[in-house]
Each structure stands twice: as C-alpha cells, then as structure tokens.
Write a protein that holds these residues in place. Structure first.
Motif, PDB file in Angstrom:
ATOM      1  N   ARG A  91       1.027  -1.125  -0.113  1.00 35.45           N
ATOM      2  CA  ARG A  91       0.006   0.150  -0.050  1.00 35.45           C
ATOM      3  C   ARG A  91       0.982   1.226  -0.085  1.00 35.45           C
ATOM      4  NH1 ARG A  91      -4.918  -1.471  -0.958  1.00 35.45           N
ATOM      5  NH2 ARG A  91      -5.625  -3.499   0.159  1.00 35.45           N
ATOM      6  N   SER A  96      -3.944   3.597  -0.902  1.00 38.00           N
ATOM      7  CA  SER A  96      -4.029   2.906  -2.327  1.00 38.00           C
ATOM      8  C   SER A  96      -3.095   1.603  -2.629  1.00 38.00           C
ATOM      9  CB  SER A  96      -3.979   3.898  -3.459  1.00 38.00           C
ATOM     10  OG  SER A  96      -2.736   4.382  -3.641  1.00 38.00           O
ATOM     11  N   PRO A  97      -3.482   0.514  -3.237  1.00 41.75           N
ATOM     12  CA  PRO A  97      -2.499  -0.298  -3.441  1.00 41.75           C
ATOM     13  C   PRO A  97      -1.307   0.188  -4.303  1.00 41.75           C
ATOM     14  CG  PRO A  97      -4.793  -1.177  -4.349  1.00 41.75           C
ATOM     15  CD  PRO A  97      -5.010   0.298  -3.691  1.00 41.75           C
ATOM     16  N   GLU A 100      -1.649  -1.987  -9.128  1.00 42.62           N
ATOM     17  CA  GLU A 100      -3.051  -2.255  -9.119  1.00 42.62           C
ATOM     18  C   GLU A 100      -3.349  -3.855  -9.678  1.00 42.62           C
ATOM     19  OE1 GLU A 100      -5.712  -0.271  -9.003  1.00 42.62           O
ATOM     20  OE2 GLU A 100      -4.506   1.182  -8.377  1.00 42.62           O
ATOM     21  N   PRO A 103      -4.313  -6.119  -5.647  1.00 34.99           N
ATOM     22  CA  PRO A 103      -5.074  -5.496  -4.635  1.00 34.99           C
ATOM     23  C   PRO A 103      -4.803  -6.116  -2.993  1.00 34.99           C
ATOM     24  CG  PRO A 103      -6.492  -6.806  -5.906  1.00 34.99           C
ATOM     25  CD  PRO A 103      -5.137  -7.036  -6.543  1.00 34.99           C
ATOM     26  N   HIS A 104      -4.600  -7.271  -3.057  1.00 36.94           N
ATOM     27  CA  HIS A 104      -4.585  -7.939  -1.851  1.00 36.94           C
ATOM     28  C   HIS A 104      -3.247  -8.963  -1.653  1.00 36.94           C
ATOM     29  CE1 HIS A 104      -6.667 -11.133  -3.670  1.00 36.94           C
ATOM     30  NE2 HIS A 104      -7.709 -10.305  -4.133  1.00 36.94           N
TER      31      HIS A 104
END
Length: 152
Positions: A91, A96-97, A100, A103-104
């Motif tokens: 992050r 925000s990541p 992209e 994301p997790h």
C-alpha cells in the motif's frame, strides 16, 4: 488488544513496519495448510527461498526488504536454507494499492508462486538435475563384467 497493537505500529501504510511479510513456507508446496502454506498446492512452489521471492518482487517493481534473521513460527526445523522473510510494500501512503495488479496479499502470493519456477536459477537447477539423472541411466545401461570362479 488490537488497540494496544495499533499504538506501537505507525499509521502510515508505506512505513516498512507495515509492509506485508512473506515467508517461504507460505509458498512451499511441500507444506500443508496447517504447516503454513497460504496458496493452493497447484500454484505453490517446491522449496522456495527468500532470494527467489525477492527477485520476483524486484522484477515487479515493488519495494521489498529481506530479513534473513527471522524464522516462521510454524517451521519447526529451523533449517537455515529456508530461513528469513521478505517484507513487501503493498500500500502507498494514502492507502491505495502500490500496484493495481495486486489489490490484496493473496494475489501477490499466487503471482510469486507462479513466477518462481520461471526464474533462471530454477531452470538451470532443473537442467543440471535432469543431466545427472540421464548420466546415471547411461552408466547403469553399460554391460557389467561377469565375475566367475578363479582358475588355478
């Protein structure tokens, strides 16, 4: 209890203390889920190392840091070849990541698991292993001398 833990951790997600940890056991296909594997076995790798995980993260352009003096708590063997962990920034400072594509953390684990077998170090090790197997097969196919009785 969670409030006490938050008191010691910085609130900035880009701080290295807040980066996610990746232990080699998370991606090891020889481990079971109770032993610490975090991704499906078909996407896991046979005995990954911290250096391989770091190489994949660097090729992705992610910020990472290797801590070789750390051990995974579920790893009872404490084998030095699998010691260490890799911290990866997932992050940005605004939350925000950083990529992209990930994301997790599970998405990152699975991607790393799919990329480690494609590393040059893995391909060359497999080539050497198949060469030694072929050499032993050729050596075993040669006729052996028969031992008979000694004549007087």
């Amino acid at each position: 209890m969670a409030a006490a833990a938050d008191m010691y951790l910085p609130s900035d997600p880009s701080d290295p203390k807040r980066w996610i940890c990746i232990y080699p056991s998370y991606l090891n296909s020889r481990r079971s889920i109770p032993e610490g594997r975090k991704i499906p076995k078909d996407k896991a790798v046979d005995n990954p190392t911290c250096a391989e995980i770091r190489d994949v993260c660097i090729s992705l352009g992610l910020n990472c840091d290797v801590e070789m003096n750390k051990h995974y708590c579920r790893d009872l063997s404490r084998d030095p070849t699998f010691a260490g962990r890799v911290r990866v920034q997932l992050r940005n400072a605004d939350g925000s990541p950083s990529s992209e594509q990930f994301p997790h953390r599970k998405a990152l684990y699975q991607y790393i698991g799919s990329m480690i077998p494609k590393l040059k170090s893995r391909i060359s090790k497999q080539g050497q292993a198949t060469a030694t197997v072929e050499d032993t097969l050729v050596a075993s196919q040669q006729p052996k001398k028969k031992k008979g009785k000694k004549r007087k």
